[in-house]
Write a protein that holds these residues in place. Structure first.
Motif, mmCIF file in Angstrom:
data_model
loop_
_atom_site.group_PDB
_atom_site.id
_atom_site.type_symbol
_atom_site.label_atom_id
_atom_site.label_comp_id
_atom_site.label_asym_id
_atom_site.label_seq_id
_atom_site.Cartn_x
_atom_site.Cartn_y
_atom_site.Cartn_z
ATOM 1 N N ARG A 1 0.832 -1.219 0.000
ATOM 2 C CA ARG A 1 0.000 0.000 0.000
ATOM 3 C C ARG A 1 0.858 1.257 0.000
ATOM 4 O O ARG A 1 0.428 2.308 -0.475
ATOM 5 N N ASN A 2 2.046 1.148 0.522
ATOM 6 C CA ASN A 2 2.978 2.284 0.529
ATOM 7 C C ASN A 2 3.864 2.320 -0.712
ATOM 8 O O ASN A 2 4.744 3.181 -0.814
ATOM 9 N N GLY A 3 3.654 1.374 -1.623
ATOM 10 C CA GLY A 3 4.471 1.324 -2.833
ATOM 11 C C GLY A 3 5.788 0.620 -2.662
ATOM 12 O O GLY A 3 6.619 0.592 -3.580
ATOM 13 N N ASP A 4 6.020 0.028 -1.471
ATOM 14 C CA ASP A 4 7.277 -0.684 -1.208
ATOM 15 C C ASP A 4 7.109 -2.167 -1.560
ATOM 16 O O ASP A 4 7.075 -3.043 -0.692
ATOM 17 N N TYR A 5 7.021 -2.460 -2.852
ATOM 18 C CA TYR A 5 6.705 -3.815 -3.295
ATOM 19 C C TYR A 5 7.826 -4.801 -2.975
ATOM 20 O O TYR A 5 7.574 -5.918 -2.510
ATOM 21 N N GLY A 6 9.054 -4.395 -3.228
ATOM 22 C CA GLY A 6 10.184 -5.273 -2.951
ATOM 23 C C GLY A 6 10.314 -5.603 -1.476
ATOM 24 O O GLY A 6 10.572 -6.755 -1.092
ATOM 25 N N LEU A 7 10.112 -4.599 -0.632
ATOM 26 C CA LEU A 7 10.211 -4.812 0.812
ATOM 27 C C LEU A 7 9.112 -5.762 1.289
ATOM 28 O O LEU A 7 9.355 -6.636 2.127
ATOM 29 N N GLY A 8 7.917 -5.600 0.754
ATOM 30 C CA GLY A 8 6.819 -6.489 1.120
ATOM 31 C C GLY A 8 7.120 -7.933 0.754
ATOM 32 O O GLY A 8 6.838 -8.869 1.525
ATOM 33 N N ILE A 9 7.711 -8.141 -0.416
ATOM 34 C CA ILE A 9 8.057 -9.500 -0.846
ATOM 35 C C ILE A 9 9.110 -10.105 0.077
ATOM 36 O O ILE A 9 9.020 -11.267 0.490
ATOM 37 N N LEU A 10 10.124 -9.300 0.427
ATOM 38 C CA LEU A 10 11.176 -9.788 1.318
ATOM 39 C C LEU A 10 10.597 -10.199 2.678
ATOM 40 O O LEU A 10 10.974 -11.227 3.242
ATOM 41 N N ASN A 11 9.699 -9.389 3.207
ATOM 42 C CA ASN A 11 9.078 -9.718 4.495
ATOM 43 C C ASN A 11 8.261 -11.011 4.395
ATOM 44 O O ASN A 11 8.278 -11.843 5.310
ATOM 45 N N GLY A 12 7.547 -11.162 3.290
ATOM 46 C CA GLY A 12 6.769 -12.384 3.093
ATOM 47 C C GLY A 12 7.651 -13.609 2.980
ATOM 48 O O GLY A 12 7.338 -14.682 3.518
ATOM 49 N N LEU A 13 8.788 -13.466 2.286
ATOM 50 C CA LEU A 13 9.710 -14.592 2.126
ATOM 51 C C LEU A 13 10.286 -15.045 3.464
ATOM 52 O O LEU A 13 10.546 -16.238 3.665
ATOM 53 N N ASP A 14 10.488 -14.100 4.384
ATOM 54 C CA ASP A 14 10.986 -14.476 5.716
ATOM 55 C C ASP A 14 10.025 -15.449 6.395
ATOM 56 O O ASP A 14 10.446 -16.467 6.975
ATOM 57 N N ASP A 15 8.737 -15.140 6.337
ATOM 58 C CA ASP A 15 7.765 -16.010 6.996
ATOM 59 C C ASP A 15 7.548 -17.306 6.228
ATOM 60 O O ASP A 15 7.286 -18.353 6.826
ATOM 61 N N ILE A 16 7.651 -17.253 4.915
ATOM 62 C CA ILE A 16 7.547 -18.481 4.113
ATOM 63 C C ILE A 16 8.698 -19.417 4.456
ATOM 64 O O ILE A 16 8.511 -20.632 4.606
ATOM 65 N N LYS A 17 9.888 -18.852 4.605
ATOM 66 C CA LYS A 17 11.039 -19.663 4.984
ATOM 67 C C LYS A 17 10.821 -20.293 6.354
ATOM 68 O O LYS A 17 11.174 -21.460 6.584
ATOM 69 N N SER A 18 10.218 -19.544 7.270
ATOM 70 C CA SER A 18 9.982 -20.089 8.609
ATOM 71 C C SER A 18 9.028 -21.279 8.559
ATOM 72 O O SER A 18 9.159 -22.227 9.340
ATOM 73 N N VAL A 19 8.073 -21.240 7.643
ATOM 74 C CA VAL A 19 7.154 -22.376 7.480
ATOM 75 C C VAL A 19 7.910 -23.574 6.915
ATOM 76 O O VAL A 19 7.774 -24.702 7.397
ATOM 77 N N PHE A 20 8.725 -23.336 5.894
ATOM 78 C CA PHE A 20 9.458 -24.425 5.249
ATOM 79 C C PHE A 20 10.467 -25.077 6.187
ATOM 80 O O PHE A 20 10.795 -26.260 6.035
ATOM 81 N N THR A 21 10.990 -24.311 7.132
ATOM 82 C CA THR A 21 11.976 -24.858 8.075
ATOM 83 C C THR A 21 11.334 -25.373 9.361
ATOM 84 O O THR A 21 12.022 -25.761 10.301
ATOM 85 N N GLY A 22 10.001 -25.375 9.399
ATOM 86 C CA GLY A 22 9.291 -25.948 10.542
ATOM 87 C C GLY A 22 9.121 -25.039 11.724
ATOM 88 O O GLY A 22 8.816 -25.492 12.830
ATOM 89 N N ASN A 23 9.315 -23.702 11.520
ATOM 90 C CA ASN A 23 9.174 -22.749 12.629
ATOM 91 C C ASN A 23 8.252 -21.592 12.237
ATOM 92 O O ASN A 23 8.672 -20.428 12.203
ATOM 93 N N PRO A 24 6.993 -21.901 11.958
ATOM 94 C CA PRO A 24 6.077 -20.835 11.521
ATOM 95 C C PRO A 24 5.756 -19.867 12.640
ATOM 96 O O PRO A 24 5.757 -20.225 13.825
ATOM 97 N N SER A 25 5.493 -18.621 12.266
ATOM 98 C CA SER A 25 5.091 -17.617 13.251
ATOM 99 C C SER A 25 3.749 -18.001 13.855
ATOM 100 O O SER A 25 2.955 -18.721 13.255
#
Length: 409
Positions: free
Chosen positions: A144-168
């Motif tokens: 919403r703030n136009g920070d598309y790349g930053l939003g993707i990076l933040n999402g990837l952090d949580d996706i990685k946590s799911v894949f490694t068995g440590n979801p938020s």
């Protein structure tokens, strides 16, 4: 000066979105172009952030094996985002072929849409509810703030946590809430599967009732028999045991009764009786006897007491290897063999041969046909990501049957 700045801004805007995207063919596979994981054909993402996203995706692939493709575009010209993403996922083959562990993250700026597409293997770990919640909690505020790349990076952090068995914790809670309302926990009679199944059963049952009612108005017993014959295929009681198991036995009794009910001669009205398998051969042609021998057609022969009227009724087997012979016209013609004479290679085509034979008249036909030459697979021999530099790599050949989510911000 202001006019100059506006002019330059307009030129930059035009160049940013100069590549019009009408279909998935207009987006190049980034793994084949520059051996990375991010497709940014309209320069929606900042180049520096593209590098950071690509690096993070590489780390996830190296640590967990999951393949993630990120696509960011300004517009897809009216295409449905989810369908577009699913087609793109399957065209590129995101994920390893043997495990279907791919994930596509796609942004469409014009429609403010975020779409996740998951392979069947990924969906077991990263559920549809999880993808939606990650978008809601970690990505859309930045979008919403136009920070598309930053939003993707933040999402990837949580996706990685799911894949490694440590979801938020919020991801775990979202999955629990989603599962509690999932159709898998509904009573069977309320599930979509049951509704579809019941509709199919109801349709065939109505068709059966119509056919059964029709037999009431048909006097010819032979026609009655064949009218219900199709409804007594075993596929119905196997796939739809209720009510077709009962119908199967009812039909069997009706058809047996109609086949063996005493006939009366149309010539003189006398009672006719059915001959046994040995006696009836005297009234059948050689071709008909052969048909009975190979069990492609069964015949019933009815005769009057003085044999002055003869009735021959045919009961064909639907599931037989025999077909009508082009020479004698009896159903005694079959394919005796189909074999390879010369095997095909990568440099030349091969030759095959088929032989047809008639058990009644001895008609024989041998035909040859061409077998296309072998072709080599154009896919990467490694079937996945190559850590070496340069282009020419690809995704691992995975596919998706439709998992994921699609929502706006």
């Amino acid at each position: 000066m202001k006019l100059f700045v506006l002019f330059i801004s307009s030129l930059l805007s035009i160049s940013l979105f100069s590549q019009t995207i009408y279909s998935i063919d207009d987006i190049q596979n980034p793994r084949e172009v520059n051996n990375n994981w991010v497709a940014n054909p309209q320069n929606v993402l900042n180049p520096n952030l593209v590098q950071q996203i690509d690096q993070k995706v590489k780390e996830i692939e190296q640590e967990t094996g999951y393949e993630i493709a990120v696509v960011a575009v300004n517009s897809i010209n009216g295409n449905v985002e989810y369908d577009f993403g699913l087609d793109l996922f399957n065209k590129w083959g995101i994920g390893k072929k043997e495990s279907n562990n791919g994930l596509l993250i796609m942004l469409v700026i014009e429609t403010r849409n975020l779409t996740f597409i998951t392979g069947s293997g990924t969906e077991l770990i990263l559920s549809d509810a999880m993808t939606y919640e990650i978008g809601e909690q970690k990505m859309k505020a930045d979008f919403r703030n136009g920070d598309y790349g930053l939003g993707i990076l933040n999402g990837l952090d949580d996706i990685k946590s799911v894949f490694t068995g440590n979801p938020s914790s919020y991801i775990t809670q979202a999955t629990t809430n989603y599962s509690s309302n999932d159709s898998n926990n509904l009573p069977f009679y309320k599930t979509q599967f049951f509704k579809i199944y019941f509709s199919i059963v109801g349709f065939f049952f109505i068709v059966y009732l119509i056919l059964l009612l029709t037999t009431v108005f048909i006097k010819n017993l032979h026609k009655k028999y064949h009218l219900l014959k199709g409804t007594n295929l075993l596929i119905f009681p196997i796939l739809m045991p209720i009510p077709f198991v009962l119908i199967y036995f009812v039909n069997k009794q009706l058809m047996n009764r109609w086949r063996n009910t005493t006939r009366f001669s149309k010539l003189n009205g006398e009672i006719m009786h059915k001959l046994d398998e040995v006696e009836e051969d005297d009234y059948l042609s050689d071709g008909q006897v052969t048909e009975e021998t190979v069990k492609s057609i069964d015949y019933d022969v009815w005769v009057t007491l003085n044999h002055d009227d003869i009735l021959i009724l045919k009961y064909a087997d639907w599931f037989t290897k025999y077909k009508k012979c082009p020479s004698c016209s009896y159903k005694t013609y079959f394919k005796e063999y189909d074999k390879t004479i010369i095997s095909a290679t990568y440099t030349s085509s091969g030759t095959g041969e088929k032989k047809y034979y008639c058990d009644n008249c001895g008609q024989e036909k041998i035909t040859t046909y061409s077998i296309p030459r072998l072709t080599r697979s154009s896919s990467s021999s490694s079937g996945g990501y190559s850590s070496g530099g340069g282009g020419g790599s690809s995704f691992g050949g995975g596919s998706s049957s439709g998992g994921g989510s699609s929502s706006s911000w």
